[in-house]
Design a protein around this motif. Structure first.
Motif, PDB file in Angstrom:
ATOM      1  N   ILE A 241       0.807  -1.214   0.000  1.00 35.38           N
ATOM      2  CA  ILE A 241       0.000   0.000   0.000  1.00 35.38           C
ATOM      3  C   ILE A 241       0.847   1.275   0.000  1.00 35.38           C
ATOM      4  O   ILE A 241       0.300   2.379   0.033  1.00 35.38           O
ATOM      5  CB  ILE A 241      -0.964   0.030   1.213  1.00 35.38           C
ATOM      6  CG1 ILE A 241      -0.185   0.149   2.523  1.00 35.38           C
ATOM      7  CG2 ILE A 241      -1.877  -1.189   1.215  1.00 35.38           C
ATOM      8  CD1 ILE A 241      -1.086   0.318   3.738  1.00 35.38           C
ATOM      9  N   ALA A 242       2.166   1.140  -0.051  1.00 33.09           N
ATOM     10  CA  ALA A 242       3.049   2.303   0.027  1.00 33.09           C
ATOM     11  C   ALA A 242       2.896   3.214  -1.184  1.00 33.09           C
ATOM     12  O   ALA A 242       2.630   2.767  -2.303  1.00 33.09           O
ATOM     13  CB  ALA A 242       4.496   1.837   0.149  1.00 33.09           C
ATOM     14  N   ALA A 243       3.088   4.516  -0.942  1.00 30.34           N
ATOM     15  CA  ALA A 243       3.163   5.465  -2.055  1.00 30.34           C
ATOM     16  C   ALA A 243       4.533   5.425  -2.702  1.00 30.34           C
ATOM     17  O   ALA A 243       4.679   5.689  -3.904  1.00 30.34           O
ATOM     18  CB  ALA A 243       2.864   6.874  -1.544  1.00 30.34           C
ATOM     19  N   ASN A 244       5.552   5.098  -1.915  1.00 35.55           N
ATOM     20  CA  ASN A 244       6.918   4.992  -2.430  1.00 35.55           C
ATOM     21  C   ASN A 244       7.665   3.991  -1.563  1.00 35.55           C
ATOM     22  O   ASN A 244       7.660   4.102  -0.331  1.00 35.55           O
ATOM     23  CB  ASN A 244       7.614   6.358  -2.387  1.00 35.55           C
ATOM     24  CG  ASN A 244       9.064   6.287  -2.841  1.00 35.55           C
ATOM     25  OD1 ASN A 244       9.975   6.509  -2.060  1.00 35.55           O
ATOM     26  ND2 ASN A 244       9.284   5.991  -4.115  1.00 35.55           N
ATOM     27  N   ALA A 245       8.271   3.012  -2.177  1.00 36.83           N
ATOM     28  CA  ALA A 245       9.050   2.007  -1.446  1.00 36.83           C
ATOM     29  C   ALA A 245      10.259   1.634  -2.292  1.00 36.83           C
ATOM     30  O   ALA A 245      10.124   1.333  -3.489  1.00 36.83           O
ATOM     31  CB  ALA A 245       8.201   0.775  -1.143  1.00 36.83           C
ATOM     32  N   THR A 246      11.432   1.666  -1.684  1.00 38.48           N
ATOM     33  CA  THR A 246      12.658   1.377  -2.412  1.00 38.48           C
ATOM     34  C   THR A 246      13.555   0.468  -1.588  1.00 38.48           C
ATOM     35  O   THR A 246      13.471   0.447  -0.351  1.00 38.48           O
ATOM     36  CB  THR A 246      13.431   2.674  -2.742  1.00 38.48           C
ATOM     37  OG1 THR A 246      13.612   3.438  -1.549  1.00 38.48           O
ATOM     38  CG2 THR A 246      12.686   3.508  -3.768  1.00 38.48           C
ATOM     39  N   VAL A 247      14.419  -0.262  -2.282  1.00 37.44           N
ATOM     40  CA  VAL A 247      15.431  -1.073  -1.617  1.00 37.44           C
ATOM     41  C   VAL A 247      16.810  -0.628  -2.106  1.00 37.44           C
ATOM     42  O   VAL A 247      16.972  -0.175  -3.247  1.00 37.44           O
ATOM     43  CB  VAL A 247      15.266  -2.585  -1.889  1.00 37.44           C
ATOM     44  CG1 VAL A 247      13.994  -3.110  -1.250  1.00 37.44           C
ATOM     45  CG2 VAL A 247      15.303  -2.892  -3.374  1.00 37.44           C
ATOM     46  N   ALA A 248      17.768  -0.749  -1.202  1.00 38.04           N
ATOM     47  CA  ALA A 248      19.171  -0.619  -1.586  1.00 38.04           C
ATOM     48  C   ALA A 248      19.735  -2.019  -1.691  1.00 38.04           C
ATOM     49  O   ALA A 248      19.506  -2.855  -0.812  1.00 38.04           O
ATOM     50  CB  ALA A 248      19.932   0.193  -0.534  1.00 38.04           C
ATOM     51  N   PHE A 249      20.426  -2.294  -2.770  1.00 36.30           N
ATOM     52  CA  PHE A 249      21.007  -3.627  -2.930  1.00 36.30           C
ATOM     53  C   PHE A 249      22.493  -3.512  -3.262  1.00 36.30           C
ATOM     54  O   PHE A 249      22.949  -2.538  -3.878  1.00 36.30           O
ATOM     55  CB  PHE A 249      20.264  -4.452  -3.986  1.00 36.30           C
ATOM     56  CG  PHE A 249      20.339  -3.916  -5.382  1.00 36.30           C
ATOM     57  CD1 PHE A 249      21.326  -4.343  -6.259  1.00 36.30           C
ATOM     58  CD2 PHE A 249      19.425  -2.980  -5.826  1.00 36.30           C
ATOM     59  CE1 PHE A 249      21.401  -3.852  -7.558  1.00 36.30           C
ATOM     60  CE2 PHE A 249      19.492  -2.471  -7.116  1.00 36.30           C
ATOM     61  CZ  PHE A 249      20.479  -2.907  -7.987  1.00 36.30           C
TER      62      PHE A 249
END
Length: 296
Positions: free
Chosen positions: A195-203
Motif C-alpha cells: 500500500i506504500a506510495a513509495n518504497a525502495t530497496v538498496a542492494f
C-alpha cells in the motif's frame, strides 16, 4: 457516570470468532475507551488474516470489552487493539482480559509486551498490572521545497523500487537492524509495501549477486507524506545507504509537489535523529509514550 457491574466472576472471557466480528466493530467504533494501533491494516482485515491473540469479555451475553495482540515475534508482541464498553467498569473488564491474555503469552514464551499509548486512558488501568513507561516515540517534520542532492553511494550499492519478491529479504534486513519489539513481522512488511506510495530497496552487488541491504517504505496522507520505515543492514551502515534512501524518497515526493514529510523514531535513537536533522527534519511536538510489561 459508571454503572456498577455485577460481581467480577460474572465476566466471561473467550477467544475471538468470526461470528463476533460485527460486535467487535461496534465496540471499537462507538465507545470512548478504545485503542487502535494497526499501522497498515483495517481492524476487520487484521483480525481475520493475522495470527493475532484476541480475547473478548462478555457480561450477561453482551460484549463489554476486547483486547488483541500481535502474533509474537522473537518473544515480544504489541497490544494492537483494546476497547471497553462505555459506562462499564473499565478496570474490571481490562483486568479480566489481561489476566487471560497474560496466561496465554507466558505459555507461548513471550517475554515482553508493548503498547503505544496513543490515548492515555489505558495508563491508570495497565500500570497496576505491571506495565511501566519505556520511552517516547518522537515525530519529526520536514517542510522544504528544495529537494536534497542526488545521493552518493559506493559503486557496489544501488537503489531501485521494491518488488513483491523483495519482502523476505527486507524482513531479514529489518530483523538485523532492529531489536525486539521494534522488528516488523514479514506479513506487516508485505502489507506496508503493497500500500506504500513509495518504497525502495538498496542492494549490493557482490560477485554478480545482488543482496538487499536496506529499504524504506513511505505513505501519503491528507497533507503530506510519511516515512513509515527505514532499515539498513548493520553490515553496510555508515556507508551512506540510509542517507541515500531518504534522499531518493524526498526527491520522489518533491517531483510530485509533496513538500511536507514526517517520520517517527525512538527518543533514544540518537543516530536516526542525527540522520533526519541532516535533511531538515525537526520535532513537531507530537510524541507518544511506549509502555511495556516484562513477563520473563
Amino acid at each position: 457516570m459508571t454503572t456498577t457491574l455485577p460481581p467480577y466472576s460474572m465476566l466471561t472471557v473467550t477467544q475471538y470468532s468470526k461470528r463476533s466480528r460485527h460486535s467487535v466493530r461496534e465496540l471499537l467504533s462507538r465507545n470512548f475507551y478504545t485503542h487502535v494501533h494497526l499501522d497498515w491494516h483495517e481492524s476487520d482485515q487484521w483480525m481475520e488474516s493475522e495470527k493475532a491473540i484476541i480475547r473478548l469479555a462478555w457480561l450477561n451475553g453482551n460484549l463489554v470489552g476486547m483486547m488483541a495482540l500481535s502474533e509474537p515475534l522473537n518473544n515480544t508482541c504489541w497490544i494492537r487493539l483494546a476497547a471497553v464498553l462505555d459506562h462499564t467498569d473499565t478496570n474490571q473488564v481490562m483486568r479480566a482480559l489481561w489476566q487471560d491474555v497474560e496466561s496465554d503469552l507466558r505459555q507461548r514464551g513471550v517475554q515482553k509486551v508493548a503498547i503505544l499509548m496513543i490515548r492515555d486512558w489505558a495508563i491508570p488501568l495497565l500500570e497496576p498490572m505491571g506495565f511501566r513507561f519505556e520511552e517516547e516515540i518522537v515525530t519529526l517534520r520536514r517542510a522544504e521545497r528544495i529537494a536534497p542532492d542526488a545521493p552518493q553511494l559506493p559503486d557496489s550499492i544501488s537503489i531501485r523500487p521494491t518488488r513483491g519478491d523483495d519482502v523476505q529479504a527486507m524482513a531479514v534486513v529489518d530483523h538485523n537492524a532492529f531489536e525486539p519489539p521494534w522488528q516488523m513481522a514479514i506479513g506487516d512488511i508485505h502489507q506496508a509495501e503493497r500500500i506504500a506510495a513509495n518504497a525502495t530497496v538498496a542492494f549490493q552487488n557482490i560477485d554478480g549477486v545482488n543482496r538487499v541491504v536496506g529499504y524504506q517504505i513511505s505513505t501519503l496522507y491528507f497533507d503530506g507524506a510519511h516515512l513509515a520505515r527505514l532499515a539498513v543492514d548493520p553490515l553496510v551502515q555508515n556507508q551512506g545507504v540510509a542517507s541515500a534512501l531518504v534522499s531518493e524518497m524526498l526527491r520522489y515526493f518533491n517531483r510530485r509537489g509533496v513538500y511536507v514529510v514526517t517520520v517517527n523514531t525512538q527518543a533514544t535513537n540518537t543516530v536516526s535523529q542525527h540522520l533526519y536533522r541532516k535533511f531538515a527534519f525537526y520535532p513537531n511536538g507530537y510524541d507518544l509514550p511506549v509502555w511495556v510489561k516484562d513477563l520473563a
